[in-house]
Scaffold this motif. Structure first.
Motif, mmCIF file in Angstrom:
data_model
loop_
_atom_site.group_PDB
_atom_site.id
_atom_site.type_symbol
_atom_site.label_atom_id
_atom_site.label_comp_id
_atom_site.label_asym_id
_atom_site.label_seq_id
_atom_site.Cartn_x
_atom_site.Cartn_y
_atom_site.Cartn_z
ATOM 1 N N ALA A 1 -30.233 -6.165 4.781
ATOM 2 C CA ALA A 1 -30.196 -5.051 3.833
ATOM 3 C C ALA A 1 -30.115 -5.560 2.394
ATOM 4 N N ASP B 1 -34.018 -5.742 9.282
ATOM 5 C CA ASP B 1 -32.778 -4.987 9.393
ATOM 6 C C ASP B 1 -31.759 -5.783 10.190
ATOM 7 N N GLY B 2 -30.501 -5.397 10.042
ATOM 8 C CA GLY B 2 -29.434 -6.045 10.801
ATOM 9 C C GLY B 2 -28.984 -7.368 10.198
ATOM 10 N N ASP C 1 -27.903 -11.208 5.829
ATOM 11 C CA ASP C 1 -27.835 -9.752 5.777
ATOM 12 C C ASP C 1 -29.191 -9.243 5.297
#
Length: 75
Positions: free
Chosen positions: A67, A25-26, A65
């Motif tokens: 995601a 994540d992040g 990224d």
């Protein structure tokens, strides 16, 4: 009398992030192909990458990224 403290009780365990595994994540900085610092927002990652690129212009810095699992160059 003062009770002696054990140093092992005072040290908190670190959250170790492996450089060869992509974060879940992040956003992260990818410096010369290696994952480095993890950030919660894209703007924080871009600011840190721009500051690092200003100090060391020979580095190849990308923003990862988690995601969308994409890497974008720092502009």
């Amino acid at each position: 009398m003062k009770k002696p403290t054990n140093q092992l009780d005072e040290i908190e365990p670190r959250a170790i992030q492996r450089a060869d595994i992509a974060p879940a994540d992040g956003f992260s900085l990818v410096v010369d192909g290696h994952f480095k610092t993890h950030y919660g927002s894209e703007t924080a990652a871009r600011e840190a990458g721009a500051e690092l690129l200003g100090r060391f212009p020979m580095l190849q810095i990308l923003i990862y990224d988690a995601a969308s699992r994409t890497r974008s160059p720092l502009q």
